[in-house]
Scaffold this motif. Structure first.
Motif, mmCIF file in Angstrom:
data_model
loop_
_atom_site.group_PDB
_atom_site.id
_atom_site.type_symbol
_atom_site.label_atom_id
_atom_site.label_comp_id
_atom_site.label_asym_id
_atom_site.label_seq_id
_atom_site.Cartn_x
_atom_site.Cartn_y
_atom_site.Cartn_z
ATOM 1 N N SER A 156 53.532 38.761 31.788
ATOM 2 C CA SER A 156 53.887 40.156 32.007
ATOM 3 C C SER A 156 52.640 40.989 32.260
ATOM 4 C CB SER A 156 54.631 40.708 30.782
ATOM 5 O OG SER A 156 55.790 39.953 30.514
ATOM 6 N N ASP A 157 52.886 42.206 32.740
ATOM 7 C CA ASP A 157 51.799 43.158 32.951
ATOM 8 C C ASP A 157 51.000 43.323 31.658
ATOM 9 O OD1 ASP A 157 50.374 45.069 34.474
ATOM 10 O OD2 ASP A 157 51.490 46.685 33.499
ATOM 11 N N LEU A 197 50.262 30.111 40.250
ATOM 12 C CA LEU A 197 51.202 31.165 39.898
ATOM 13 C C LEU A 197 52.259 31.266 40.989
ATOM 14 C CD1 LEU A 197 48.058 32.362 39.127
ATOM 15 C CD2 LEU A 197 49.544 33.951 37.886
ATOM 16 N N ARG A 198 53.498 31.564 40.581
ATOM 17 C CA ARG A 198 54.610 31.746 41.519
ATOM 18 C C ARG A 198 55.460 32.919 41.054
ATOM 19 N NH1 ARG A 198 55.797 27.235 44.872
ATOM 20 N NH2 ARG A 198 54.688 25.317 44.287
ATOM 21 N N ILE A 251 46.528 40.386 33.694
ATOM 22 C CA ILE A 251 47.631 40.491 34.650
ATOM 23 C C ILE A 251 47.932 41.975 34.888
ATOM 24 C CG2 ILE A 251 50.077 40.051 35.056
ATOM 25 C CD1 ILE A 251 48.491 37.559 35.283
ATOM 26 N N ARG A 252 48.007 42.354 36.159
ATOM 27 C CA ARG A 252 48.342 43.728 36.524
ATOM 28 C C ARG A 252 49.480 43.701 37.541
ATOM 29 N NH1 ARG A 252 47.755 47.300 33.998
ATOM 30 N NH2 ARG A 252 46.848 48.898 35.311
ATOM 31 N N LEU A 256 56.576 36.816 37.336
ATOM 32 C CA LEU A 256 55.440 35.953 37.630
ATOM 33 C C LEU A 256 55.391 34.807 36.630
ATOM 34 C CD1 LEU A 256 53.007 35.773 39.588
ATOM 35 C CD2 LEU A 256 51.646 36.944 37.832
ATOM 36 N N VAL A 257 55.193 33.608 37.180
ATOM 37 C CA VAL A 257 55.150 32.391 36.376
ATOM 38 C C VAL A 257 53.796 31.715 36.572
ATOM 39 C CG1 VAL A 257 56.141 30.092 36.048
ATOM 40 C CG2 VAL A 257 57.627 32.033 36.542
ATOM 41 N N ILE A 258 53.221 31.238 35.498
ATOM 42 C CA ILE A 258 51.955 30.512 35.583
ATOM 43 C C ILE A 258 52.159 29.091 35.079
ATOM 44 C CG2 ILE A 258 51.184 31.286 33.289
ATOM 45 C CD1 ILE A 258 48.324 31.377 34.458
ATOM 46 N N ARG A 259 51.509 28.141 35.762
ATOM 47 C CA ARG A 259 51.618 26.730 35.374
ATOM 48 C C ARG A 259 50.237 26.091 35.411
ATOM 49 N NH1 ARG A 259 53.354 21.596 38.137
ATOM 50 N NH2 ARG A 259 53.475 22.742 40.091
#
Length: 371
Positions: free
Chosen positions: A101-102, A69-70, A115-116, A76-79
């Motif tokens: 997203s949250d 994650l970055r 995700i929080r 927030l981005v997940i790969r």
């Protein structure tokens, strides 16, 4: 969720500013762990099973270096890092970097996380208590449990009180996903989604599917949920299907005595069960409001006396013992087997034998266990 351009992802290398929101992953890091809230405090933040990752997971289906994650402009981005079993956002497997997203639900293979996001003032976006967050996670997990049939039947022995000879097993369900391991947790989630009937049928089907393979073909006691009694024909149809699947297994259907509210329907159900060669048991006798006269409108093969009547029976006063002995005799006079539930000690077993019970069940004879 929104896909992210890979070039943009690779060009950004920065730390989190103290004035920006802090992101968390809320979930278990292992199959038996409780809910944890792990801050995404590194760039990149890596997730996997190997040592050295930012968040090490103990799930066997998670790859050594599973995902990262970055933060990109506060988002927030997940790969996925070419993991074997994939990374999922809200149930969809991702193949490219994706904004989250949250409150989004992330699965690293089987490992679920919510995700929080927390603001610098300490207020969480869309503030939700941990308890509610746990419930939300359980609801999403429940969908996975149902669609992938992630339940594990357990079998508890039912024995004769004289000689403790095994005559069969009650099938009890356990979940195979985090937060829904117990039957209570599963039905709590099912209730919120109005899926109690579907869960009850799944547990019954999987229990008989596994139980039919047990050597010597023991009698298998299966449960119903009270809501199944609201649509009698649907219940009969489901029993017909499991009867076909379970082949020659001896099946006993347990119905809670409090659910016996329509004598006419019970007679029709009882007749259909005879046609299907399925026997009947009234469960938790003494816990509900039904009278014995109502229960015998469709005479069962077994009456299971509630654990509340059995617990500490060896130290009950004489009057209570006499009352229970009278009930046992009334049941047996109707050619119904009397079963004592919840026996945990040798003293309780001896007292139940003195009262004339035919059958027994409880931790004293064996805990629920896989086949």
């Amino acid at each position: 969720m929104t896909a992210v351009d890979s070039a943009s992802l690779d060009s950004i290398r920065r730390s989190v500013s103290p004035h920006e929101d802090v992101w968390f992953l809320s979930g278990p890091t292992g199959p038996s762990d409780s809910l944890q809230h792990t801050p995404v405090d590194r760039q990149p933040f890596t997730v996997g099973r190997q040592s050295g990752t930012s968040m090490k997971l103990q799930f066997r289906t998670v790859s050594g270096n599973h995902a990262e994650l970055r933060l990109i402009d506060g988002r927030l981005v997940i790969r996925d890092l070419d993991s074997t079993n994939g990374t999922y956002v809200n149930g969809n497997r991702i193949t490219e970097p994706t904004f989250v997203s949250d409150e989004d639900l992330i699965h690293f293979a089987e490992a679920p996380f919510r995700i929080r996001r927390q603001s610098p003032t300490g207020m969480t976006a869309g503030t939700i208590s941990e308890n509610v967050c746990d419930q939300a996670l359980a609801l999403v997990q429940f969908d996975r449990l149902m669609s992938q049939r992630l339940v594990r039947p357990h079998f508890q022995p039912i024995v004769t009180l004289k000689g403790a000879r095994s005559i069969g097993f009650e099938i009890l369900g356990r979940g195979s996903v985090f937060g829904l391991e117990s039957v209570g947790a599963m039905f709590q989630a099912a209730e919120q989604l109005n899926l109690e009937v579907e869960l009850s049928r799944l547990l019954r089907w999987e229990g008989l599917r596994v139980g039919r393979e047990i050597p010597d073909q023991p009698t298998l006691f299966v449960n119903t949920h009270p809501k199944e009694m609201e649509d009698g024909q649907s219940l009969i149809d489901s029993l017909s299907k499991v009867r076909t699947m379970a082949s020659n297994s001896t099946i006993v259907l347990e119905i809670h005595e409090a659910a016996v509210t329509d004598p006419a329907f019970m007679r029709r159900l009882h007749a259909s069960m005879k046609d299907l060669d399925i026997r009947l048991a009234y469960d938790d006798f003494g816990a509900g409001q039904a009278r014995l006269a109502e229960l015998i409108e469709a005479r069962p093969d077994f009456v299971k006396f509630d654990i509340g009547l059995i617990r500490g029976i060896d130290i009950h006063d004489v009057n209570r013992m006499r009352m229970l002995q009278s009930l046992v005799k009334m049941v047996q006079d109707l050619d119904i087997a009397a079963l004592a539930e919840g026996i945990e000690t040798v003293e309780e077993a001896e007292a139940c034998a003195e009262l004339g019970f035919d059958l027994a069940q409880g931790f004293f004879y064996g805990r629920p266990a896989p086949a």
